[in-house]
Enzyme design. Sequence first.
Site, PDB file in Angstrom:
ATOM      1  N   SER A   9       0.825  -1.235   0.056  1.00  0.00           N
ATOM      2  CA  SER A   9      -0.019  -0.113  -0.051  1.00  0.00           C
ATOM      3  C   SER A   9       0.869   1.127  -0.034  1.00  0.00           C
ATOM      4  O   SER A   9       1.585   1.543   0.817  1.00  0.00           O
ATOM      5  CB  SER A   9      -0.751  -0.034   1.227  1.00  0.00           C
ATOM      6  N   HIS A  11      -1.023  -1.377  -4.532  1.00  0.00           N
ATOM      7  CA  HIS A  11      -2.205  -0.983  -3.867  1.00  0.00           C
ATOM      8  C   HIS A  11      -2.236   0.605  -3.699  1.00  0.00           C
ATOM      9  O   HIS A  11      -1.469   1.338  -2.977  1.00  0.00           O
ATOM     10  CB  HIS A  11      -2.364  -1.470  -2.615  1.00  0.00           C
ATOM     11  N   ASP A  53      -4.693   3.743  -2.717  1.00  0.00           N
ATOM     12  CA  ASP A  53      -5.978   4.218  -1.549  1.00  0.00           C
ATOM     13  C   ASP A  53      -6.140   5.435  -1.979  1.00  0.00           C
ATOM     14  O   ASP A  53      -5.736   6.311  -1.951  1.00  0.00           O
ATOM     15  CB  ASP A  53      -5.162   3.988  -0.217  1.00  0.00           C
ATOM     16  N   MET A 110      -8.927   7.859  -1.416  1.00  0.00           N
ATOM     17  CA  MET A 110     -10.089   8.410  -0.540  1.00  0.00           C
ATOM     18  C   MET A 110     -10.625   9.726  -0.815  1.00  0.00           C
ATOM     19  O   MET A 110      -9.778  10.730  -0.994  1.00  0.00           O
ATOM     20  CB  MET A 110      -9.343   8.298   0.971  1.00  0.00           C
ATOM     21  N   HIS A 121      -7.728   1.048  -4.717  1.00  0.00           N
ATOM     22  CA  HIS A 121      -9.051   0.753  -3.827  1.00  0.00           C
ATOM     23  C   HIS A 121      -9.690   2.048  -3.530  1.00  0.00           C
ATOM     24  O   HIS A 121      -9.030   2.838  -3.039  1.00  0.00           O
ATOM     25  CB  HIS A 121      -8.294   0.351  -2.475  1.00  0.00           C
ATOM     26  N   MET A 180     -12.148   4.044  -1.919  1.00  0.00           N
ATOM     27  CA  MET A 180     -12.790   4.478  -0.707  1.00  0.00           C
ATOM     28  C   MET A 180     -13.392   5.735  -0.854  1.00  0.00           C
ATOM     29  O   MET A 180     -13.254   6.778  -0.444  1.00  0.00           O
ATOM     30  CB  MET A 180     -11.704   4.524   0.614  1.00  0.00           C
ATOM     31  N   MET A 215     -11.875  -6.155   4.081  1.00  0.00           N
ATOM     32  CA  MET A 215     -11.235  -5.176   4.928  1.00  0.00           C
ATOM     33  C   MET A 215     -10.829  -5.955   6.334  1.00  0.00           C
ATOM     34  O   MET A 215     -11.636  -6.460   6.921  1.00  0.00           O
ATOM     35  CB  MET A 215     -11.830  -3.915   5.121  1.00  0.00           C
ATOM     36  N   ASP A 240      -6.601  -6.491   3.578  1.00  0.00           N
ATOM     37  CA  ASP A 240      -6.053  -5.087   3.665  1.00  0.00           C
ATOM     38  C   ASP A 240      -6.142  -4.434   4.987  1.00  0.00           C
ATOM     39  O   ASP A 240      -7.503  -4.321   5.321  1.00  0.00           O
ATOM     40  CB  ASP A 240      -6.741  -4.164   2.560  1.00  0.00           C
TER      41      ASP A 240
HETATM   42  C1  DX5 Z   1      -6.814   1.658   4.961  1.00  0.00           C
HETATM   43  C2  DX5 Z   1      -6.296   1.397   3.663  1.00  0.00           C
HETATM   44  C3  DX5 Z   1      -5.031   0.211   3.624  1.00  0.00           C
HETATM   45  C4  DX5 Z   1      -3.767   0.758   4.435  1.00  0.00           C
HETATM   46  C5  DX5 Z   1      -2.999  -0.336   4.974  1.00  0.00           C
HETATM   47  O1  DX5 Z   1      -7.870   2.420   4.629  1.00  0.00           O
HETATM   48  O2  DX5 Z   1      -7.041   0.697   2.596  1.00  0.00           O
HETATM   49  O3  DX5 Z   1      -4.686  -0.035   2.229  1.00  0.00           O
HETATM   50  O4  DX5 Z   1      -3.282   1.550   3.572  1.00  0.00           O
HETATM   51  O5  DX5 Z   1      -2.007  -0.320   5.598  1.00  0.00           O
HETATM   52  P1  DX5 Z   1      -1.422  -0.733   6.738  1.00  0.00           P
HETATM   53  O6  DX5 Z   1      -0.823  -2.100   6.194  1.00  0.00           O
HETATM   54  O7  DX5 Z   1      -0.332  -0.003   7.320  1.00  0.00           O
HETATM   55  O8  DX5 Z   1      -2.515  -1.229   7.566  1.00  0.00           O
HETATM   56 ZN    ZN Z   2      -6.499  -0.272   0.881  1.00  0.00          ZN
END
Ligand code: DX5
Ligand code: ZN
Length: 227
Positions: A9, A34, A36, A38, A67, A69, A138, A172
């Site tokens: 990530s 990955h 993220d 958001m 991903h 979100m 998740m 994740d």
């Molecule tokens: C959280 C994300 C993850 C996060 C994982 O909302 O979807 O992808 O970055 O990071 P770690 O491995 O540090 O939990």
């Molecule tokens: Zn993620």
Amino acid sequence: MPIAKISPSLLSGDFGILAAECKRMVSHGADWLHMDVMDGHFVPNITIGAPVISCLTKHLNAFLDCHMMVSHPEKWVDDFAKAGASLYCFHIEATQDASALIDQIHAAGMKAGVAVKPKTPISTVMELGDKMDMCLVMTVEPGFGGQRFMAECMPKVKELRARYPNLDIEVDGGIAMENIEAAAKAGANVIVAGTSIFKAQDISGTIESFRTFVNTEQALLEAENKK
Ligand code: DX5
Ligand code: ZN
């Protein structure tokens, strides 16, 4: 048998040098990257959008596991496809018509993933197993890196794996050396990890260990299924 895919990530990387961080992870053996995404609405944090993905794909040729979100995930499908995203994984909690959204993602030329938050029952996505390319279970509440792995989500992975032996199942949140075995045993084969990979002394070794745990457990599951 679904093989291990390790997807670091980038949320744990340095966004100021994002392309270099992506290349660094690939050089350490990452299969996927990955990303993220958001929106400050579906989750209480804002990260990156399609314009950043579009800049990145000019510098990289890697599988981008996005991903999403975000609320209204249907709004961003075409922008992400144009930007060069490989897989568009939306949250089941953010849509009314997951099946139509999967069709939209496929029509745009991307693989489709469906994510479930820790408190969302796996029954909400179970019937999509033949249609989606990946299910993301998740293991933390989405929004931030560095949280604690929720082992209580493993029965969902197990249930999904029992019904779909060949589906890519991603986990994740909080994945590290101390819980990779539990995730692999439950049947996950796509491993996202931010903190535990970026902070590792030996990044290549960590990625390789995750891969070995997953492939070992998948081989055992396959042997079990053949009995
Ligand atoms: C959280 C994300 C993850 C996060 C994982 O909302 O979807 O992808 O970055 O990071 P770690 O491995 O540090 O939990
Ligand atoms: Zn993620």
